[in-house]
Design a protein around this motif. Structure first.
Motif, mmCIF file in Angstrom:
data_model
loop_
_atom_site.group_PDB
_atom_site.id
_atom_site.type_symbol
_atom_site.label_atom_id
_atom_site.label_comp_id
_atom_site.label_asym_id
_atom_site.label_seq_id
_atom_site.Cartn_x
_atom_site.Cartn_y
_atom_site.Cartn_z
ATOM 1 N N UNK A 17 0.843 -1.277 -0.078
ATOM 2 C CA UNK A 17 0.111 0.130 -0.065
ATOM 3 C C UNK A 17 0.805 1.045 0.027
ATOM 4 N N UNK A 18 1.982 1.266 0.632
ATOM 5 C CA UNK A 18 3.001 2.355 0.860
ATOM 6 C C UNK A 18 4.249 1.799 0.765
ATOM 7 N N UNK A 72 -7.046 -5.437 -0.514
ATOM 8 C CA UNK A 72 -8.551 -5.233 -0.099
ATOM 9 C C UNK A 72 -9.439 -4.458 -0.845
ATOM 10 N N UNK A 73 -8.522 -3.856 -1.807
ATOM 11 C CA UNK A 73 -9.362 -3.159 -2.930
ATOM 12 C C UNK A 73 -9.234 -3.624 -4.251
ATOM 13 N N UNK A 124 -6.920 -4.299 -9.574
ATOM 14 C CA UNK A 124 -6.975 -4.462 -11.292
ATOM 15 C C UNK A 124 -5.998 -3.517 -11.649
ATOM 16 N N UNK A 125 -5.595 -2.441 -10.975
ATOM 17 C CA UNK A 125 -4.709 -1.456 -11.602
ATOM 18 C C UNK A 125 -3.336 -2.007 -11.582
ATOM 19 N N UNK A 183 -8.275 -12.596 -3.821
ATOM 20 C CA UNK A 183 -8.610 -11.579 -4.882
ATOM 21 C C UNK A 183 -7.340 -11.402 -5.801
ATOM 22 N N UNK A 184 -6.179 -11.207 -4.984
ATOM 23 C CA UNK A 184 -4.864 -11.222 -5.776
ATOM 24 C C UNK A 184 -4.716 -12.440 -6.512
#
Length: 251
Positions: free
Chosen positions: A37-38, A61-62, A67-68, A118-119
Motif C-alpha cells: 500500500x505504501x 483489500x481493494x 485491477x490497476x 482477490x490477488x
C-alpha cells in the motif's frame, strides 16, 4: 530466470524476501515486483536494483487497486512465474476468542483470506503464461488444527482463524490448478521478529525469508497442495514451542 511478485513487500518478511531475491543472480531471479500500500523502504531498493525491482502500489483489500496493479504489471512484465502472497495483518485479543470483536475478525479475514484470493485470481492469467507457475501463501503453524492445543494460549484468535481459512483456500487452488502444472502451497516462515511477531520472536525476518526462499526455489508440482514448515539449522529439534525442521505440517 524467474519473475516474482511479492505482496506486503514494504516491511518485515515481505521486505526481506525482496532484498534476498534481489541478491540472487539474475540467471536465477530475472525480476521482482514488490507491491504494498505504501512504499516505505522500497524506493532505495528499487533504485539500487538497476531495473530488477519494480514497486507497484497494491492494496489487496481493494478490487480497483488490484485491477490497476494487474494492468500495469501486464504491460511492463507480460507474465509472472512466482506469486508470494505475503500481505497480511494480525490482531491481539486479551481473553481469547470469547472476547474477540466480530468486526475485528471480519477485517482480518478480509486481508488474510479474501485479499489473497482477490490477488491470486486477478494475477492468474499472468501466472499461466509463466514457466514456474508457483503460488506461495504465507501461513503459520498456529493455523494448524492438529496443533491447536499447542498454541491455545496465544491471544491472536482472529489471526489463527484467518490463516486456517487461508490454508483451505490454498488447497482449493491447488486442486483447481493441478492439471495445469501449478505448485500452490502454504508455508509457515516461523515466528519472526517483525511488527507482527514482536521482539521476542525466534528468528529474524532475514532468517525467515531465506528459509522460505529455499522452499520456493526448489518447488515443483510435488509441493502442490502442501503445508510446509521452513528449515532453519539448529532449530530442527528445539525444545521450545516451535521447531523449524523443513517437514510437511499437519492441517
Amino acid at each position: 530466470m524467474a519473475s516474482y511478485l511479492v505482496t506486503g513487500a514494504s516491511r518485515g518478511l515481505g521486505l526481506a524476501l525482496v532484498q534476498q531475491l534481489a541478491a540472487r543472480p539474475a540467471t536465477e531471479v530475472a525480476s521482482i515486483v514488490a507491491t504494498a500500500r505504501q512504499p516505505r523502504e522500497l524506493p532505495s531498493l528499487v533504485e539500487a536494483s538497476r531495473g530488477r525491482i519494480a514497486y507497484v502500489p497494491l492494496d489487496t483489500t481493494s478490487a480497483s487497486s488490484v485491477a490497476e496493479a494487474v494492468d500495469r504489471i501486464q504491460r511492463t512484465h507480460g507474465n509472472l512465474d512466482v506469486l508470494i502472497n505475503n500481505a497480511g495483518v494480525g490482531s491481539y485479543t486479551r481473553g481469547g476468542v470469547t472476547e474477540m470483536d466480530a468486526t475485528d475478525l471480519t477485517d482480518v479475514m478480509n486481508t488474510n483470506v479474501t485479499g489473497t484470493h482477490r490477488v491470486t485470481q486477478a494475477f492468474l492469467p499472468l501466472l499461466r503464461r509463466g514457466t514456474r507457475k508457483s503460488i506461495v501463501n504465507i501461513s503459520t503453524t498456529m493455523a494448524s488444527l492438529d496443533k491447536a492445543q499447542t498454541y491455545k494460549d496465544m491471544p491472536v484468535p482472529a489471526y489463527r482463524i484467518s490463516k486456517a481459512a487461508l490454508n483451505m483456500l490454498t488447497v482449493q487452488y491447488a486442486h483447481a490448478l493441478a492439471d495445469e502444472g501449478f505448485a500452490c502451497f502454504a508455508v509457515s516462515p516461523g515466528w519472526l521478529r517483525t511488527d507482527l511477531g514482536g521482539s521476542r520472536a525466534d528468528l529474524s525476518a532475514e532468517q525467515g525469508a531465506d528459509a522460505v526462499l529455499d522452499i520456493v526455489r526448489e518447488a515443483n508440482t510435488a509441493q502442490n497442495g502442501k503445508f510446509l514448515n521452513v528449515r532453519v539449522p539448529g532449530w530442527e529439534n528445539h525444545e521450545g514451542l516451535n521447531q523449524y525442521d523443513g517437514r510437511e505440517l499437519p492441517w
